[in-house]
Design a protein around this motif. Structure first.
Motif, short mmCIF file in Angstrom:
data_model
loop_
_atom_site.label_atom_id
_atom_site.label_comp_id
_atom_site.label_asym_id
_atom_site.label_seq_id
_atom_site.Cartn_x
_atom_site.Cartn_y
_atom_site.Cartn_z
N PHE A 46 28.58 -43.86 39.21
CA PHE A 46 30.03 -44.01 39.19
C PHE A 46 30.48 -44.45 40.57
CE2 PHE A 46 28.88 -40.92 36.02
CZ PHE A 46 29.65 -41.24 34.92
N ILE A 47 31.42 -45.40 40.61
CA ILE A 47 31.95 -45.91 41.87
C ILE A 47 33.47 -45.76 41.83
CG2 ILE A 47 32.17 -47.90 43.39
CD1 ILE A 47 29.56 -48.95 42.27
N PHE A 48 34.03 -45.19 42.90
CA PHE A 48 35.47 -44.99 43.01
C PHE A 48 35.95 -45.74 44.26
CE2 PHE A 48 33.70 -41.49 40.68
CZ PHE A 48 34.62 -41.22 39.68
N ASP A 80 28.27 -46.83 35.05
CA ASP A 80 27.08 -47.34 34.37
C ASP A 80 26.27 -46.12 33.93
OD1 ASP A 80 24.64 -48.34 33.55
OD2 ASP A 80 24.51 -49.84 35.15
N VAL A 81 26.35 -45.78 32.64
CA VAL A 81 25.68 -44.59 32.11
C VAL A 81 24.54 -44.98 31.16
CG1 VAL A 81 27.78 -43.21 32.35
CG2 VAL A 81 27.30 -44.34 30.17
N HIS A 82 24.03 -46.20 31.30
CA HIS A 82 22.98 -46.69 30.41
C HIS A 82 21.79 -45.73 30.35
CE1 HIS A 82 19.26 -48.89 29.49
NE2 HIS A 82 20.00 -49.65 28.69
N LYS A 102 29.81 -48.94 25.20
CA LYS A 102 30.61 -49.15 26.42
C LYS A 102 30.01 -48.39 27.59
CE LYS A 102 34.80 -49.59 23.58
NZ LYS A 102 36.16 -49.04 23.32
N PHE A 103 28.68 -48.45 27.68
CA PHE A 103 28.00 -47.67 28.72
C PHE A 103 28.20 -48.26 30.11
CE2 PHE A 103 24.94 -50.42 26.54
CZ PHE A 103 24.49 -51.23 27.57
N ARG A 104 28.69 -49.48 30.21
CA ARG A 104 29.11 -50.04 31.50
C ARG A 104 30.56 -50.49 31.39
NH1 ARG A 104 23.88 -52.77 31.21
NH2 ARG A 104 22.41 -51.66 32.57
N LEU A 160 28.76 -42.17 43.28
CA LEU A 160 28.38 -40.88 42.71
C LEU A 160 27.23 -41.06 41.72
CD1 LEU A 160 29.02 -37.85 42.48
CD2 LEU A 160 30.61 -38.42 40.63
N TYR A 161 26.06 -40.50 42.06
CA TYR A 161 24.89 -40.53 41.19
C TYR A 161 24.82 -39.20 40.46
CZ TYR A 161 23.43 -44.63 43.88
OH TYR A 161 23.37 -45.85 44.47
N ALA A 162 25.04 -39.22 39.16
CA ALA A 162 25.04 -38.01 38.34
C ALA A 162 23.74 -37.94 37.56
CB ALA A 162 26.25 -38.02 37.39
#
Length: 322
Positions: free
Chosen positions: A265-267, A250-252, A231-233, A316-318
């Protein structure tokens, strides 16, 4: 792999010559905060981008005004090195379609508290046609006194914010989802259910336990994703008082790409009638790559439209060190 190409203004070089604006994030620990405002300049609704950049050597400030039809930008850049005290206060003028736009700043006593963006004791003002069309910071009286100009008749609207932050397993930021709202704290953490190893290199922990992700707002757990390697997206909707917050992730690349890599991450807030609880409310369609770029149009200068939708969006780019 993510479709979004991450390009940001670089922190400034030690010489008078500034580094190229389109530099990928490759330096570990280079944090960037970009706030995009919409206001009226030269009889046209335009975007103004305020960028704060920090690496191990210095702080950088950049103010850019959108050119005709969004094609080009007029930019003012400031280095905030400790030994350049005089550069922490000043002004710069450039022409937008033949008409002068002035940038004033005072960062002599700015309090950063270890962050990339100052928290108090500063101002940055954008002036056009004897009006302060954009003013950030808490020293507003000082800004009006220095510029000698009046406030604009139309208040600027914060339409998007893009942040690049670095960490290993935990990532933190603070944000206001609308102009009159309070500041919220967002915490994102990836970990293993069986231990705290938090190995993000191959999508599985050393003991074969699936990684999972938690997103907290103001300390409340609002999103909990198990089996993250599958569930990376995704996307969920949560309620925050009268605001519904759509959260995309999206943590692919965290899970499947080697070296320094980022998750996105988008809020996105919208107005709803709801109870004051802060809980997940529904599951939505998978992550949409079309949201991964900043797209804003000239519309209402209100925080929320009549339909309840908001112009504001947090990107947010982590970036993970592991």
């Amino acid at each position: 792999m993510m479709q979004d190409q991450v390009l940001i203004p670089a922190c400034f070089s030690s010489s008078e010559k500034l580094m190229d604006d389109s530099v990928g994030v490759t330096r570990s620990g280079q944090s960037v905060f970009m706030s995009v405002y919409r206001t009226k300049i030269a009889d046209q609704c335009r975007l103004i981008t305020i960028t704060w950049c920090k690496n191990l050597l210095l702080h950088g400030l950049s103010v850019s005004v959108e050119g005709p039809e969004g094609e080009s930008q007029y930019t003012c850049k400031v280095e905030l090195k400790p030994w350049y005290f005089w550069r922490k206060q000043g002004s710069k003028r450039f022409l937008v379609e033949g008409k002068p736009v002035d940038i004033f700043w005072d960062l002599k006593a700015a309090k950063f508290n270890g962050e990339t963006e100052p928290s108090s004791e500063y101002y940055v003002a954008v002036v056009y046609d004897e009006e302060v069309v954009l003013l950030i910071g808490d020293l507003k009286k000082d800004a009006y006194r220095k510029t000698g100009c009046r406030p604009a008749l139309i208040d600027p609207l914060l339409v998007s914010r893009k942040e690049h932050i670095f960490g290993k397993k935990k990532f933190f930021t603070r944000v206001k989802f609308h102009e009159k709202g309070r500041i919220h704290e967002i915490a994102i953490e990836c970990k293993s259910r069986s231990n705290n190893s938090g190995n993000l290199s191959n999508g599985n922990s050393p003991n074969g336990v699936d990684p999972e992700m938690e997103i907290r707002i103001d300390g409340n757990l609002v999103i909990h994703v198990k089996h993250l390697q599958w569930k990376f997206r995704g996307n969920e909707s949560i309620k925050m008082n009268k605001v519904r917050l759509e959260v995309y992730w999206d943590v692919h690349d965290w899970l499947f790409s080697p070296g320094l890599r980022h998750a996105l991450f988008i809020f996105k807030p919208t107005l709803v009638s709801s109870s004051p609880s802060l809980v997940p409310t529904s599951s939505s369609p998978p992550f949409s790559s079309s949201l991964s770029s900043q797209t804003v149009s000239s519309g209402s200068l209100e925080g929320f439209s009549a339909s309840g939708s908001s112009d504001f969006c947090l990107f947010l780019y982590a970036w993970s060190y592991n």
